[in-house]
Write a protein that holds these residues in place. Sequence first.
Motif, short mmCIF file in Angstrom:
data_model
loop_
_atom_site.label_atom_id
_atom_site.label_comp_id
_atom_site.label_asym_id
_atom_site.label_seq_id
_atom_site.Cartn_x
_atom_site.Cartn_y
_atom_site.Cartn_z
N LEU A 149 0.84 -1.20 0.00
CA LEU A 149 0.00 0.00 0.00
C LEU A 149 0.87 1.25 0.00
N ALA A 150 1.81 1.31 0.97
CA ALA A 150 2.65 2.51 1.11
C ALA A 150 3.54 2.69 -0.12
N ASP A 151 4.20 1.61 -0.55
CA ASP A 151 5.15 1.71 -1.69
C ASP A 151 4.44 2.14 -2.96
N SER A 152 3.29 1.51 -3.22
CA SER A 152 2.61 1.80 -4.48
C SER A 152 2.08 3.22 -4.52
N ILE A 153 1.60 3.67 -3.36
CA ILE A 153 1.11 5.06 -3.33
C ILE A 153 2.28 6.03 -3.57
N GLN A 154 3.40 5.79 -2.90
CA GLN A 154 4.57 6.65 -3.10
C GLN A 154 5.02 6.67 -4.56
N ALA A 155 5.14 5.48 -5.13
CA ALA A 155 5.62 5.36 -6.52
C ALA A 155 4.66 6.05 -7.48
N SER A 156 3.37 5.89 -7.22
CA SER A 156 2.39 6.51 -8.12
C SER A 156 2.43 8.02 -8.01
N LEU A 157 2.61 8.51 -6.77
CA LEU A 157 2.70 9.96 -6.59
C LEU A 157 3.92 10.52 -7.33
N LYS A 158 5.02 9.78 -7.26
CA LYS A 158 6.23 10.24 -7.95
C LYS A 158 6.00 10.34 -9.45
N GLU A 159 5.31 9.34 -9.99
CA GLU A 159 5.06 9.35 -11.44
C GLU A 159 4.07 10.45 -11.84
N THR A 160 3.10 10.73 -10.98
CA THR A 160 2.17 11.82 -11.34
C THR A 160 2.92 13.15 -11.30
N GLU A 161 3.85 13.29 -10.36
CA GLU A 161 4.65 14.52 -10.32
C GLU A 161 5.48 14.66 -11.60
N ARG A 162 6.04 13.53 -12.03
CA ARG A 162 6.81 13.55 -13.28
C ARG A 162 5.94 13.99 -14.47
N MET A 163 4.71 13.46 -14.50
CA MET A 163 3.82 13.83 -15.61
C MET A 163 3.47 15.32 -15.55
N ASN A 164 3.28 15.80 -14.33
CA ASN A 164 3.03 17.23 -14.15
C ASN A 164 4.17 18.07 -14.70
N ASN A 165 5.41 17.68 -14.32
CA ASN A 165 6.58 18.40 -14.82
C ASN A 165 6.65 18.35 -16.34
N LEU A 166 6.36 17.16 -16.87
CA LEU A 166 6.45 16.98 -18.31
C LEU A 166 5.46 17.93 -19.01
N VAL A 167 4.25 18.00 -18.50
CA VAL A 167 3.24 18.87 -19.10
C VAL A 167 3.69 20.33 -19.01
N GLN A 168 4.21 20.71 -17.83
CA GLN A 168 4.69 22.10 -17.66
C GLN A 168 5.82 22.40 -18.65
N GLU A 169 6.76 21.44 -18.78
CA GLU A 169 7.89 21.67 -19.68
C GLU A 169 7.46 21.71 -21.15
N MET A 170 6.44 20.93 -21.47
CA MET A 170 5.96 20.97 -22.86
C MET A 170 5.32 22.32 -23.16
N LEU A 171 4.60 22.85 -22.17
CA LEU A 171 4.02 24.19 -22.34
C LEU A 171 5.13 25.22 -22.50
N ASP A 172 6.16 25.10 -21.65
CA ASP A 172 7.29 26.03 -21.75
C ASP A 172 7.93 25.97 -23.14
N LEU A 173 8.07 24.74 -23.65
CA LEU A 173 8.69 24.56 -24.96
C LEU A 173 7.83 25.21 -26.04
#
Length: 261
Positions: free
Chosen positions: A71-95
Motif C-alpha cells: 500500500l505505502a510503496d505503491s502510493i509513493q511510486a504513483s505519486l512520484k510518477e504523477t509529479e513527473r507527468m506534471n513536470n512533463l506537461v509544464q515543460e511541454m508548455l514552456d517549450l
Amino acid sequence: KDVRVPELRQNDELSELSTMFNQMLDRTQRYIDQQSQFVGDVSHELRTPVAIIQGHMQLLDRWGKDDPQVLADSIQASLKETERMNNLVQEMLDLSRAEQVELNFRDATTPVKEVVMQVYNNFKMIHPDYTFVMDDDLPGEVISPIYHDHLEQIMIILCDNAVKYSTNRPEVDFSLSRSANFVEIGIQDYGEGIADEDIDKVFDRFYRVDKARSRKKGGNGLGLAIAKRLIEGYHGMITLESTLGSGSVFTVKLPIIEEKD
Ligand code: ADP
C-alpha cells in the motif's frame, strides 16, 4: 505532394508565383511533419509513467488491502510518477511558448549580470556541497533584449544540469564577458561530459544521453530544447564544448542593447 504545381522555367511572374507556391507547400509540410513527430514523441514519453501507475494500481487492487507495505510503496511510486507527468506537461508548455518568443519580445529589457548573480547566489545556497566560482569580466551592467523570467529560466536549466551531471566533481564555474555586441555567459562543470556524437543531439527535445539515468534524476530531456529555443528566439546563440569524462561548458551569447557603469 501531388498538390505541387509544375515549376515553370520561364522568367515571368507566373513562374515566380509557382515557385513561391511550392515553397509554401514545402514549409507547411515540414511544419505538419514536425507537429506529428511531436505528438508521437509526447505519447511515447507519457507511456512510461502511465504504465508504471497502472502497474501499481494493479498491485494495490490485488494486495493493497492486506499488505501495508505494498500500500505505502505503491502510493509513493504513483505519486512520484504523477509529479513527473506534471513536470512533463509544464515543460511541454514552456517549450511551445519558447517557440513563440520571436513574435513578441519587442519591449523586453533585462540586466544580465543581475540575473546571473541572482541565480549564482541561489545555487550556492541550495547546493552547499558544491563549489561555485564566478569569473566576472564585465566592468558594469549590460542590458539584453530578453524577458527577465526567460533569462532566469535558461540559467536555471543550465545550472541544474551542471549540478545534476557532475556529482563526481562538484564544482560549477560561471563566467561573464563580452565579445562585440554580445554578452557571453559561461557555465562550466567538471562532470561526466558529453561524447562528440551527442553534442548536437542534446538540444533536441526528449533526447537524453542515458535515458534511464536521466529519468532517475527526474529529467524529461526538454530542458536544453527549451533553453535553445528561447535563446535563439531572442537572436542569441548557445554553444556546447564537452569532453567525455572531464566536463562541459555551455556558452550563451545574447545581444547587448545598452551598457551601464
Ligand atoms: P534532462 O531533463 O534529461 O536533463 P536536458 O534537455 O536538460 O534534459 O538535457 C538533455 C541531456 O543532455 C541530458 O539527459 C544529459 O544526458 C545531457 N546533459 C545535459 N547537460 C549536461 C551536462 N552539464 N553534463 C553532461 N550531460 C549533460
